[in-house]
Design a protein around this motif. Structure first.
Motif, short mmCIF file in Angstrom:
data_model
loop_
_atom_site.label_atom_id
_atom_site.label_comp_id
_atom_site.label_asym_id
_atom_site.label_seq_id
_atom_site.Cartn_x
_atom_site.Cartn_y
_atom_site.Cartn_z
N ALA A 139 8.77 3.64 29.22
CA ALA A 139 8.22 3.57 27.86
C ALA A 139 7.62 2.19 27.64
O ALA A 139 8.13 1.19 28.17
CB ALA A 139 9.31 3.85 26.83
N VAL A 140 6.56 2.13 26.84
CA VAL A 140 5.91 0.87 26.50
C VAL A 140 5.74 0.81 24.98
O VAL A 140 5.25 1.78 24.37
CB VAL A 140 4.53 0.72 27.17
CG1 VAL A 140 3.89 -0.62 26.79
CG2 VAL A 140 4.65 0.85 28.67
N ASN A 141 6.14 -0.29 24.38
CA ASN A 141 6.00 -0.48 22.95
C ASN A 141 4.94 -1.53 22.68
O ASN A 141 5.15 -2.72 22.91
CB ASN A 141 7.34 -0.95 22.34
CG ASN A 141 8.49 -0.01 22.67
OD1 ASN A 141 8.41 1.18 22.39
ND2 ASN A 141 9.54 -0.54 23.26
N TYR A 142 3.79 -1.10 22.20
CA TYR A 142 2.71 -2.01 21.83
C TYR A 142 1.81 -1.31 20.81
O TYR A 142 1.27 -0.24 21.10
CB TYR A 142 1.89 -2.43 23.06
CG TYR A 142 0.86 -3.50 22.74
CD1 TYR A 142 1.27 -4.79 22.40
CD2 TYR A 142 -0.51 -3.22 22.75
CE1 TYR A 142 0.34 -5.77 22.08
CE2 TYR A 142 -1.43 -4.21 22.45
CZ TYR A 142 -1.01 -5.48 22.11
OH TYR A 142 -1.92 -6.45 21.79
N PRO A 143 1.66 -1.87 19.62
CA PRO A 143 0.91 -1.16 18.56
C PRO A 143 -0.56 -0.97 18.87
O PRO A 143 -1.23 -0.17 18.20
CB PRO A 143 1.12 -2.05 17.33
CG PRO A 143 1.53 -3.38 17.85
CD PRO A 143 2.26 -3.12 19.14
N GLY A 144 -1.09 -1.66 19.87
CA GLY A 144 -2.48 -1.48 20.25
C GLY A 144 -2.72 -0.23 21.08
O GLY A 144 -3.88 0.15 21.30
N LEU A 145 -1.65 0.43 21.53
CA LEU A 145 -1.80 1.66 22.30
C LEU A 145 -1.93 2.86 21.37
O LEU A 145 -1.16 2.99 20.41
CB LEU A 145 -0.58 1.86 23.20
CG LEU A 145 -0.36 0.83 24.32
CD1 LEU A 145 0.97 1.07 25.01
CD2 LEU A 145 -1.52 0.87 25.33
N PRO A 146 -2.87 3.76 21.63
CA PRO A 146 -3.04 4.93 20.76
C PRO A 146 -1.78 5.77 20.61
O PRO A 146 -1.58 6.42 19.59
CB PRO A 146 -4.15 5.72 21.48
CG PRO A 146 -4.93 4.70 22.22
CD PRO A 146 -3.91 3.69 22.68
N GLY A 147 -0.90 5.74 21.63
CA GLY A 147 0.33 6.52 21.56
C GLY A 147 1.45 5.88 20.75
O GLY A 147 2.50 6.51 20.54
N HIS A 148 1.26 4.65 20.30
CA HIS A 148 2.29 3.97 19.50
C HIS A 148 2.39 4.65 18.14
O HIS A 148 1.37 4.98 17.53
CB HIS A 148 1.92 2.50 19.35
CG HIS A 148 3.00 1.67 18.72
ND1 HIS A 148 3.20 1.62 17.35
CD2 HIS A 148 3.94 0.86 19.26
CE1 HIS A 148 4.21 0.80 17.09
NE2 HIS A 148 4.67 0.34 18.24
N PRO A 149 3.62 4.85 17.62
CA PRO A 149 3.78 5.58 16.35
C PRO A 149 3.08 4.94 15.15
O PRO A 149 2.78 5.61 14.17
CB PRO A 149 5.30 5.64 16.15
CG PRO A 149 5.86 4.57 17.04
CD PRO A 149 4.93 4.48 18.20
N ASP A 150 2.83 3.63 15.21
CA ASP A 150 2.21 2.93 14.07
C ASP A 150 0.75 2.55 14.34
O ASP A 150 0.17 1.78 13.58
CB ASP A 150 3.01 1.67 13.74
CG ASP A 150 4.47 1.95 13.51
OD1 ASP A 150 4.78 3.03 12.96
OD2 ASP A 150 5.31 1.12 13.89
N HIS A 151 0.18 3.07 15.42
CA HIS A 151 -1.15 2.61 15.82
C HIS A 151 -2.20 2.81 14.73
O HIS A 151 -3.02 1.91 14.47
CB HIS A 151 -1.60 3.33 17.09
CG HIS A 151 -2.98 2.95 17.54
ND1 HIS A 151 -3.27 1.71 18.09
CD2 HIS A 151 -4.17 3.62 17.49
CE1 HIS A 151 -4.56 1.65 18.38
NE2 HIS A 151 -5.13 2.79 18.03
N GLU A 152 -2.17 3.94 14.06
CA GLU A 152 -3.21 4.25 13.08
C GLU A 152 -3.21 3.26 11.92
O GLU A 152 -4.24 2.66 11.60
CB GLU A 152 -3.05 5.68 12.56
CG GLU A 152 -4.18 6.09 11.64
CD GLU A 152 -4.09 7.56 11.23
OE1 GLU A 152 -4.82 7.96 10.31
OE2 GLU A 152 -3.28 8.30 11.82
#
Length: 379
Positions: free
Chosen positions: A270-283
């Motif tokens: 798993a990778v946590n980074y808000p710049g990834l489209p799959g991150h829960p807070d990306h939008e």
């Protein structure tokens, strides 16, 4: 002025003392006083009113888009001074359910002794937030440590204004390059300036910025508690602020590239980074932030044992706590930044023993990716 111009010219004296272009260090602690000066306006180092300090405060305020700012001896001095300023016996505080370990420990271990009450909130669930008659403030983080969540920050501002409480935000992970909380409507912003604001892993400092009225109250509390920043550290911090935009944009780009590389590896769970489209807070993070920061965290498919092997195999990053410097640093938060939390609290926050946190520096990203690829091959 745009940010990089502000970073170089904001708060500067033109010309400086004796014609200086670089503002000098005023190491002295004794200055002549003026008739009628109030206690807090006497030029004295502990009172945060000497020429070096006022210069640094003006520079910090310019970068934050603030009316005023004050520097402190550490990030913890910043947050504890804010809380001592806003809260008295019998007052109530709303705090995010994920906070920097030191902030978490301070609130949970000392609130009752100080006569404060506090409630933990989920910054992703505005409908669940409730104030009491004695609620005075709400405290959140822009990007949380170490899972890199981005809360509903616009809702925090609206909630605080509607209920007449002070909104406070820790912007350490974002820095004013990626997010300017005061412009977004927060009342007070603080940073551990040890991290991105200084950016060279050679200064411990903090900063608080906001309206003149609120910052003056914070400064007066700070004057009595004595959490003053040393003149030489203040000089180094002011120097480093001039390159803040250049450094952070490189760290943003490097972190995104590394996050994308890690997502593509079968060795990574798993990778946590808000710049990834799959991150829960990306939008909503994309709407709030100018950049996603230089921090990311991840877990290897092989668990804690694999994490140890991986850290030992890296050559470029230093295995060390702290963050925000030009050098890439890597650590396991359960044993460093959040070691003071109970095992139960860490588990509830998702901070597992195998979680790896990465502070990406300004090295060439291809070299970093090559180093990570070699280390992953050994896992």
């Amino acid at each position: 002025m745009r940010f990089d111009t502000l970073a170089v010219h904001g708060g500067e004296r033109v010309p400086g003392p004796e014609g200086s272009v670089v503002f000098p260090i005023f190491q002295g602690t004794v200055f002549t006083s003026e008739p009628g000066e109030s206690y807090h306006d006497i030029k004295y180092h502990r009172l945060n009113s000497t020429p070096s300090q006022v210069y640094l405060h003006d520079k910090l305020a310019a970068l934050e888009g603030a009316e005023a700012a004050v520097a402190t001896s550490s990030g913890m001095a910043a947050v504890t001074t804010i809380l001592h300023t806003l809260l008295g016996a019998g007052d109530h505080l709303l705090v995010s359910d994920v906070l920097y370990g030191g902030t978490h420990d301070f609130v949970t271990a000392h609130a009752a002794r100080l006569g404060w009450e506090y409630s933990v909130i989920d910054p992703q669930a505005p409908d669940s937030w409730e104030v009491r008659q004695n609620t005075r403030a709400i405290l959140v983080e822009t990007i949380t440590n170490p899972l890199l969540r981005v809360g509903r920050l616009r809702d925090v501002v609206s909630f605080a204004r509607t209920n007449g409480i002070v909104s406070v935000i820790d912007n350490t992970f974002a820095s004013p390059v990626n997010f300017r909380p005061l412009v977004a409507g927060f009342d007070l912003v603080f940073n551990s300036a040890t991290k991105y604001l200084n950016g060279h892993s050679d200064v411990v400092a903090g900063s608080v910025a906001g309206s003149t009225a609120l910052v003056e109250k914070v400064r007066h509390t700070l004057n009595l508690y004595g959490g003053t920043l040393d003149p030489h550290a203040g000089y180094l911090l002011a120097r480093s602020l001039k390159t803040l935009g250049v450094r952070v944009r490189q760290q943003n780009a490097n972190a995104l590239a590394l996050a994308e590389f890690l997502v593509g590896s079968s060795k990574v769970g798993a990778v946590n980074y808000p710049g990834l489209p799959g991150h829960p807070d990306h939008e909503h993070a994309s709407e709030l932030l100018n950049g996603f920061g230089g921090m990311l965290s991840f877990r290897l498919a092989g668990g804690a044992e694999a994490a140890e092997v991986f850290l030992s195999a890296l050559t470029l990053p230093a295995v060390a706590p702290s963050l925000g410097g030009v050098d890439t640093l890597i650590t396991r938060p359960a044993f460093t930044s959040h070691a003071g939390m109970s095992a139960e609290d860490r588990a509830a926050a998702g901070i597992t023993d195998d979680l790896i946190r990465l502070s990406v520096g300004i090295e060439d990203v291809e070299d970093l990716i090559a180093d990570f690829a070699t280390a992953l091959d050994k896992v």
